[in-house]
Design a protein around this motif. Structure first.
Motif, PDB file in Angstrom:
ATOM      1  N   TYR A 325       7.269  -2.559  -0.749  1.00  0.00           N
ATOM      2  CA  TYR A 325       8.521  -3.313  -0.876  1.00  0.00           C
ATOM      3  C   TYR A 325       9.665  -2.568  -0.176  1.00  0.00           C
ATOM      4  O   TYR A 325      10.421  -3.157   0.606  1.00  0.00           O
ATOM      5  CB  TYR A 325       8.853  -3.540  -2.349  1.00  0.00           C
ATOM      6  CG  TYR A 325      10.134  -4.324  -2.557  1.00  0.00           C
ATOM      7  CD1 TYR A 325      10.140  -5.709  -2.497  1.00  0.00           C
ATOM      8  CD2 TYR A 325      11.340  -3.659  -2.799  1.00  0.00           C
ATOM      9  CE1 TYR A 325      11.320  -6.432  -2.670  1.00  0.00           C
ATOM     10  CE2 TYR A 325      12.530  -4.366  -2.973  1.00  0.00           C
ATOM     11  CZ  TYR A 325      12.509  -5.763  -2.903  1.00  0.00           C
ATOM     12  OH  TYR A 325      13.676  -6.466  -3.061  1.00  0.00           O
ATOM     13  N   CYS A 328       9.173  -2.521   3.734  1.00  0.00           N
ATOM     14  CA  CYS A 328       9.505  -3.818   4.327  1.00  0.00           C
ATOM     15  C   CYS A 328      11.015  -4.050   4.310  1.00  0.00           C
ATOM     16  O   CYS A 328      11.592  -4.532   5.295  1.00  0.00           O
ATOM     17  CB  CYS A 328       8.794  -4.947   3.587  1.00  0.00           C
ATOM     18  SG  CYS A 328       7.008  -5.040   3.899  1.00  0.00           S
ATOM     19  N   MET A 335      10.092  -8.946   0.822  1.00  0.00           N
ATOM     20  CA  MET A 335       8.811  -9.618   0.580  1.00  0.00           C
ATOM     21  C   MET A 335       8.819 -10.468  -0.678  1.00  0.00           C
ATOM     22  O   MET A 335       7.935 -11.304  -0.872  1.00  0.00           O
ATOM     23  CB  MET A 335       7.668  -8.602   0.523  1.00  0.00           C
ATOM     24  CG  MET A 335       7.771  -7.586  -0.595  1.00  0.00           C
ATOM     25  SD  MET A 335       6.467  -6.317  -0.523  1.00  0.00           S
ATOM     26  CE  MET A 335       5.040  -7.213  -1.144  1.00  0.00           C
ATOM     27  N   ILE A 340       5.639 -11.795   4.789  1.00  0.00           N
ATOM     28  CA  ILE A 340       5.581 -10.589   5.614  1.00  0.00           C
ATOM     29  C   ILE A 340       4.824 -10.913   6.905  1.00  0.00           C
ATOM     30  O   ILE A 340       3.685 -11.392   6.854  1.00  0.00           O
ATOM     31  CB  ILE A 340       4.849  -9.455   4.879  1.00  0.00           C
ATOM     32  CG1 ILE A 340       5.432  -9.221   3.487  1.00  0.00           C
ATOM     33  CG2 ILE A 340       4.884  -8.169   5.702  1.00  0.00           C
ATOM     34  CD1 ILE A 340       4.553  -8.351   2.601  1.00  0.00           C
TER      35      ILE A 340
END
Length: 541
Positions: A325, A328, A335, A340
């Protein structure tokens, strides 16, 4: 760590190369009966193990069984798994995991105190133990702490093995290794009175895009092959289906567990496509999912597909996948709110140095475990989260041979020749350019889908590169870059030669010339060294 001054030889009972789960486990166990040199290229925690996100598989739940884990592994392996090896893995795995826990490894637990278990592609039950989404790092931490405090283990960081050392009197008997200290440039000979143990991991760096650390250059496979050991099934390179697609991200892995917890693969329009390829949908094994994503990207002329877990509560996503998490989010992708973008990348070497069920290779006194090996566990495609388990189980089995048998005849170590003299210096720019040519050839011609023509193009390009590498190695002082380049080039050739031998599509090897899976090809691909640059194909492990 024992201090070494100058180029003299160092004598130990065991010489272990590699500091992932396989090498650390073996070193810890045999240290009870002898001295151990643990040789590692970088820091002691730099390994593929440390990068493993998802978890470690083991039968721990009441609704699970050894037979179910066995069948899941055999199915994923597409007919090439050795059932005796798989049975050893699944039946002995839980006890080895409990030993890890006793060492201080922490796995997530449910509110009732039971271990939390997740499910990944190809598994019919929830059987994956995990520590959030950094399981490998937690296992490595516990093992490294135990190694650090052990008086019989000397750790040599920033040491890179050049080649295995043999006896002058027996060209097959392994006595140790010639090792480069990458900090001071000295070359030293490490000699083992009992065994040399390879646990050097995989070869993801032969490709441009990989989930592996940069140190995964196929060192153990290349060294063992040059020494005359059998290697097998090198055509089966697993591409992890879901790595983050972002120009600033270096093939960051999005764990299999994201699909296990409900993630859905979609195209840009939002269409879920996995049921078009397999009845298991998003929980199909990795080879099927990687081919599906590759096919959809090509069919739609898209650079990536999308992994959608936005239907899961945001707090649960952040709790279960804190590292993914956060990573990203650092690239501007939430996400919990948006899918993604993902693409496949080279991830795992399912073939390797041939061993029996106790880590013995085809060369006397050379043992191996982990990703560097071909035990028969993975067949044509590895089942998710069986890799850490394999390192644990087969390192333990190898160590048992020495724990139960203290009667041994040390080799005549004075019969080990010194390392060859060396002369000039190689430029980093030269090695880096050759490395990029290897990666380009492998990525372009030896990817998820192959053909006879592409494989031959790769073979031709790699032979030209290998000739240049051989010249550099013969005329220049060994450096870390040159040694890794030499290993990468040979490992790439082993992959291509193995792929050229398989006249079918099976598991991770898909070729447009032979699209069917054939019973006549239901066998391992075994290579041995014939002369300096030739490969002989033999019929059995």
């Amino acid at each position: 760590m024992a201090e070494l001054q100058g180029p003299e030889a160092a004598l130990f009972d065991f010489v272990v190369m590699g500091s992932g789960i396989a090498g650390l486990t073996f070193a810890l166990k045999v240290a009870a009966v002898g001295t151990v040199a643990l040789i590692t290229k970088k820091d002691r925690s730099d390994s593929n193990t440390n990068w493993a996100q998802g978890g470690i598989a083991g039968v721990m739940a009441p609704d699970d069984s050894f037979d179910l884990h066995l069948q899941d592994t055999l199915i994923a392996g597409a007919g090439l798994c050795h059932e005796d090896a798989v049975r050893a893995l699944v039946t002995e795995g839980p006890e080895r995991i409990r030993e890890l826990i006793a060492l201080g490894t922490h796995f997530n637990k449910e509110s009732d105190g039971d271990y939390a278990l997740t499910q990944e592609g190809g598994h019919s039950r929830r059987r994956i133990l995990y520590n959030n989404d950094l399981t490998g790092r937690e296992i490595e931490r516990a093992l490294v702490e135990s190694i650090h405090s052990h008086p019989s283990i000397s750790v040599y960081e920033h040491h890179l093995a050049i080649d295995l050392a043999k006896s002058k009197d027996d060209d097959e008997r392994i006595c140790g290794a010639y090792v480069l200290d990458t900090l001071d440039g000295e070359i030293r000979t490490f000699l083992a009175t009992r065994a040399v143990f390879l646990a050097t991991g995989g070869c993801g760096a032969v490709y441009t895009h990989t989930t592996n650390p940069a140190i995964a250059t196929g060192d153990g496979v290349a060294m063992a092959f040059r020494a005359g050991a059998k290697v097998a099934n090198m055509e089966f390179i697993q591409f992890h289906p879901t790595t983050l697609y972002h120009p600033a991200a270096r093939s960051f892995l999005i764990s299999e567990a994201v699909r296990g917890e409900g993630g859905i693969l979609r195209d840009r329009t939002g269409r879920a496509f996995m049921l078009d390829y397999d009845e298991r949908g998003n929980l199909a094994p990795r080879d099927i999912v990687a081919r599906a994503i590759d096919a959809e990207c090509k069919k739609q002329n898209e650079p990536c597909m999308f992994l959608d877990i936005t239907h899961v509560d945001a707090a649960e996503i952040q709790h279960r996948f804190p590292n993914i998490y956060a990573r990203c989010l650092s690239y501007g992708i939430d996400m919990a709110r948006e899918p993604i973008p993902v693409v496949p990348a080279a991830h795992y070497m399912c073939g390797g140095v041939v061993t029996d069920l106790h880590g013995r290779t085809s060369l006397p006194r050379l043992f191996a475990s982990g990703e560097v090996t071909c035990t028969g566990v993975h067949g044509a495609n590895r089942l998710a989260s069986n890799s850490l388990l394999e390192g644990l189980v087969f390192s333990h089995r190898a160590a048992e041979l020495f724990l139960t048998n203290t009667d041994h005849t040390p080799p005549l170590l004075e019969h080990v020749p010194p390392f060859r003299p060396y002369r000039g210096r190689v430029r980093v720019a030269d090695t880096e350019a050759l490395k990029q040519r290897i990666q380009t050839a492998m990525t372009k011609f030896v990817g998820i889908v192959r053909s006879d023509q592409r494989l031959q193009q790769a073979a031709t390009a790699l032979q030209v590169i290998m000739d240049e590498v051989d010249h550099l190695y013969a005329t220049c002082r060994p450096t870390e870059d040159l040694l890794e380049l030499r290993n990468l080039a040979l490992t790439a050739q082993l992959i291509v030669r193995s792929a050229q031998q398989r006249k079918e599509s099976r598991g991770l090897h898909t070729t447009t010339n032979y699209p069917e899976t054939l019973e006549s090809e239901n066998h391992d691909t075994v290579l041995v060294k014939r002369k300096r640059t030739d490969f002989a194909v033999v019929g059995e492990l």
